[in-house]
Structures are given as C-alpha cells and as structure tokens.
Scaffold this motif. Structure first.
Motif, short mmCIF file in Angstrom:
data_model
loop_
_atom_site.label_atom_id
_atom_site.label_comp_id
_atom_site.label_asym_id
_atom_site.label_seq_id
_atom_site.Cartn_x
_atom_site.Cartn_y
_atom_site.Cartn_z
N ARG A 181 4.20 3.73 4.58
CA ARG A 181 5.06 2.69 3.90
C ARG A 181 5.09 1.40 4.60
O ARG A 181 4.97 0.23 3.67
CB ARG A 181 6.53 3.27 3.69
N ALA A 182 4.96 1.42 6.01
CA ALA A 182 4.82 0.06 6.76
C ALA A 182 3.59 -0.49 6.52
O ALA A 182 3.29 -1.65 6.31
CB ALA A 182 5.13 0.42 8.40
N ALA A 183 2.69 0.22 6.63
CA ALA A 183 1.05 -0.36 6.08
C ALA A 183 0.95 -0.83 4.78
O ALA A 183 0.40 -1.97 4.43
CB ALA A 183 0.12 0.91 6.37
N VAL A 184 1.54 -0.19 3.80
CA VAL A 184 1.48 -0.67 2.40
C VAL A 184 2.48 -1.89 2.09
O VAL A 184 1.96 -2.81 1.48
CB VAL A 184 1.84 0.47 1.37
N ALA A 185 3.49 -1.95 2.81
CA ALA A 185 4.45 -3.11 2.79
C ALA A 185 3.53 -4.23 3.35
O ALA A 185 3.75 -5.35 2.78
CB ALA A 185 5.75 -2.97 3.58
N ALA A 186 2.76 -4.26 4.42
CA ALA A 186 2.15 -5.33 4.90
C ALA A 186 1.29 -5.67 3.89
O ALA A 186 0.81 -6.99 3.62
CB ALA A 186 1.44 -4.75 6.19
N ALA A 187 0.25 -4.62 3.34
CA ALA A 187 -0.49 -5.22 2.35
C ALA A 187 -0.11 -5.87 1.26
O ALA A 187 -0.60 -6.76 0.55
CB ALA A 187 -1.31 -3.89 1.72
N GLN A 188 1.28 -5.51 0.76
CA GLN A 188 1.94 -6.13 -0.44
C GLN A 188 2.37 -7.45 0.05
O GLN A 188 2.25 -8.52 -0.85
CB GLN A 188 2.94 -5.43 -0.74
N ALA A 189 2.75 -7.69 1.31
CA ALA A 189 3.13 -9.17 1.93
C ALA A 189 1.83 -10.09 1.70
O ALA A 189 1.90 -11.00 1.29
CB ALA A 189 3.85 -8.95 2.98
N ALA A 190 0.76 -9.41 2.13
CA ALA A 190 -0.51 -10.12 2.12
C ALA A 190 -0.88 -10.73 0.87
O ALA A 190 -1.53 -11.65 0.62
CB ALA A 190 -1.55 -9.38 3.01
N PHE A 191 -0.91 -9.85 0.01
CA PHE A 191 -1.29 -10.06 -1.55
C PHE A 191 -0.42 -11.18 -2.06
O PHE A 191 -0.70 -11.87 -2.83
CB PHE A 191 -1.16 -8.63 -2.38
#
Length: 455
Positions: A181-191
């Motif tokens: 979840r933390a990895a996906v959250a970082a990807a969403q923030a970068a997007f």
C-alpha cells in the motif's frame, strides 16, 4: 517520426533527382511534373509504411543493424514492385519513364542506406547516453535496495525515463500488505504531481499473491501496467505462441529448420556440391592415383559417423594414414603423428582429404555446412561429459562449419576446445540462414591453405 520523415524525404528526392538527371542528360522530353511528384510521394509513403510495418522505427529496430539493413533492402524492392503493379492495374505504365525508374532503383538504395544508418546511429548515441526520452514510467521492484539502478540504466538506454521508484520489501520470503500500500501510495502521489505513462513491475513470477495485490491496489491509476518477465519466464515467452482456441502455448524449443528451410538448404547442397565435383574431379582423380602408388589400395578411408538424429553412416575421406581405425577406441591425429603418410600430410594440411565427402552431401547424409561429424567412439565419450553435445545431431553434419572457421577444428586435446566447438555448433543451428552458409563456405575456401590446426 524523425527517422521516418527522413526516409520519406530521401526516397522522394531519389525519384525526383533520377527523373531530372535521366531526362536532362539524355535530351528526352520531361514528363508532366505533377505525375513525377505524385509518383515520388507514393514511393516515399510506400517505403515508410513498409519499414514501419516491419518494426524498424522502434527502439529495438534502430539498435539492430542487421535487421535495419535487411528491412531497408526488402523495402526498396517492395516500393518498385508495388509501383509497377499499381501502374499495371491502372494501365498507366506508358506515362512513367522506365529509364528514370530504373536509374532510381539502381542508385536509390546506395543513397538511402547510408543516410538511414547515419541518422539511426545518431539516435543510438542519444539512447546510449540516456539523452533521448520517448516515454516515462514508474518502477515497482521486489529485491535488495540498489538493484533498481541497473534496471533504470537499461530502461534509459531504451528511451524510457523512470520518474519514480517503489521498492516493495520482501522480508523472510513474505511481503506485508502495508508495504504494498505504501508503494502504491507513492506511485499515486507521483502521478498527481507529474503524470507518467505506464507502471513497470519487476518481480519473480512465482509471487502470485504479490502480483495480484499490486494489480488490485494500482487499479485506480488510469495507466497500463507491465509485468516484466523474470529470467526463467523470459526464456519461455521468447518462443513463438501457439493459439489453439483453448489455451496459448509457447514454443520452448523450435525445430532447427522449417520444411521450407530444409528444402532450400538441400537445393543449395546439391547444386553447390555438384558444381564442386565437376570442377574438382580431375584433382580428385590425380590424388586417388597418387595414394594408390604410395600406399596401395584402398584409396578411400571409410569411418562410421553419426548424422541427423544420430543415424549412422560411412563418411568418405582420402586415405592419409597407414591405419584405418573404426572401432571403440580411436586416437585423434596429433602433430608429427607417425601414422600419417608423406602424401597424407599434404592432403590433410590442404584439406584435400575431405573432398570425397561431397559424395556424402549428394547422398543426403551430410550438408556442405553443419556441425562436423566425429567418430562414434568420440561421440560416446563427449556426450557423457558435455551436456549439450547431443544437440549437434539436430541437423545434418557438415563438410565445414561455424566452429571450424572460428578456429575450433583439428585436435581437441583439452576439453574446453570441444566445449567451444559445441557452443559454436549450437549457435549455428539456432542462427541458420543461406547467407550464413555462403559466408562459411567462402571463409572455408580462404582458410583451406592456411589452417595450421590440422596435421
């Protein structure tokens, strides 16, 4: 688009310039300028369409020089055959200048190829220096921190800029949900901060739970997600897919040659071997008489070898030794070997002793080019200690081969020399083409009188 535009302009310019040169210098009346322009534009469009359809404008196409040259040459042929066919269908052949078309066909490729290569290499330098960005991606990977640098570098050389990285921790072989979840959250923030075009996932394919969890978490991103194959899976997916209508299968081992390729290779063998026998028959007759005078009969030495699929056959050679070993134990010829006759030394050094194998080629037991057949005793010995040795029998043995022109012929006193010979033979089987056969035959002819590994 840059390379395609350049090819279009080069192709169009060649036709326009050829038309101008042909008519100005020969004093022939110039055809209608608009017809010439229409023709040149059509040629440019056909050329670019063909090259694009063959994938030569992709990064992999630009990086592969052999593929690029092959595509350009076939594309140029395609353009002119298409023009002639279209002119025939529309009954407009009389409106085109045959002379200018012939001139354009003759000089066009030598102009197009260097121009394309110069531009392609400029693009390759930009890619290698990671200065050309074609797309952006976010990277997920599972593994030890630091390995992502190698992945980022390889992607950069393909024109893919990584704008964010998430390492999914793998502790004690298990992956915790919070880490995903933390990895996906970082990807969403970068997007949200700066959009990228795709998500790349690098992990072992046996981690099914992890893959499903990442796909579930990233489903909210309006992006394509690519799962890169691990080393083992990549070997399987490299094969051609088979669609049965029920499930897909991937070819994990291809037949060495298709039926069409086998027919083409056989026609090449028969035609070339027949010409060589016709040309070399006087020499072979003189050699046979010389052997009979020096050593008596027989002038030919027959030895059992293994051919296609391990089938045994008798190989023909001019007799060059005082012995005719063909049993369970056969000693290879060595430097200053006392078993070799005086005439035999000349025959072996010049490779003339191998010429009777042209009859093996005509009989279909051998090919002009392929893995060199060894004595059965040596086959039995090496197949026990070299795992891939038996794969050499997947094609017909050859009078010469890729290993031979690369220095791996003659005595194999050290095991590594035979391993290298097998490695080269397997590469040849995998990479076969008529062009490669012609190259090997030509190189063999140049090496015949200068090979010092045979005695």
């Amino acid at each position: 688009m840059f390379l395609a535009t350049a090819d279009f302009l080069l192709g169009e310019t060649v036709l326009l310039a050829s038309n101008e040169v042909y008519h100005r210098h020969l004093g022939v009346n110039l055809p209608d300028i608009w017809e010439t322009i229409y023709l040149s534009v059509t040629a440019g469009i056909l050329l670019v369409a063909f090259i694009a359809a063959r994938g030569a404008y992709t990064v992999s196409g630009i990086l592969d020089d052999h593929r690029m040259i092959k595509t350009l040459s076939t594309g140029w042929l395609f353009v002119f055959f298409s023009i002639l066919w279209l002119a025939f269908l529309t009954k407009t052949t009389s409106t085109f200048s045959r002379g200018s078309l012939t001139l354009a066909f003759a000089v066009g490729f030598p102009i197009l190829l260097p121009g394309h290569i110069v531009l392609a290499r400029a693009l390759k330098r930009l890619l290698t220096a990671e200065r050309l960005v074609l797309r952006t991606a976010y990277l997920f990977y599972v593994g030890v921190p630091g390995i992502e640098q190698g992945i980022i570098g390889k992607l950069g050389q393909q024109g893919i800029a990584v704008c964010g990285v998430s390492n999914i921790e793998n502790r004690d072989g298990t992956i915790a949900a919070p880490s995903v979840r933390a990895a996906v959250a970082a990807a969403q923030a970068a997007f949200r901060n700066g959009q990228y075009e795709a998500v790349y996932l690098f992990c072992s394919w046996d981690q099914q739970t992890l893959i499903e969890r990442i796909l579930d978490e990233t489903s909210r991103l309006p992006l394509p997600i690519y799962l890169f194959a691990d080393a083992y899976t990549d070997k399987i997916l490299a094969g051609s897919p088979l669609h049965t209508g029920w499930q897909r299968a991937f070819e994990v081992q291809r037949a060495p040659l298709t039926p069409g390729e086998r027919l083409l290779k056989r026609l090449f063998d028969v035609a070339f071997a027949s010409l060589l026998l016709l040309f070399l028959f006087p020499l072979m007759a003189i050699v046979a008489c010389a052997i009979a005078i020096e050593s008596g009969r027989p002038v030919l030495f027959l030895q059992t070898r293994r051919g296609f699929c391990g089938k045994r056959f008798n190989i023909y050679k001019f007799r060059s030794m005082t012995v005719q070993e063909n049993g369970a134990e056969i000693r290879q010829a060595q430097r200053n070997d006392g078993r070799v006759t005086r005439l035999g030394r000349v025959l072996r050094r010049s490779n003339i002793d191998e010429l009777p194998q042209l009859f093996n080629v005509l009989r279909g037991e051998m090919s002009l080019v392929g893995p060199r057949p060894h004595a059965v005793a040596h086959d039995d010995s090496y197949s026990k200690i070299i795992a891939s040795y038996a794969y050499r029998h997947r094609v017909k043995p050859g009078l010469t081969g890729w290993a031979q022109i690369n220095g791996f012929r003659g005595e194999t006193r050290e095991l590594w020399r035979m391993e290298k010979r097998v490695e080269h033979d397997l590469w040849y089987i995998k990479s076969w083409s008529v062009r490669l056969d012609l190259k090997i035959v030509w190189t063999t002819a140049l090496l015949m009188l200068s090979d010092h590994d045979v005695y």
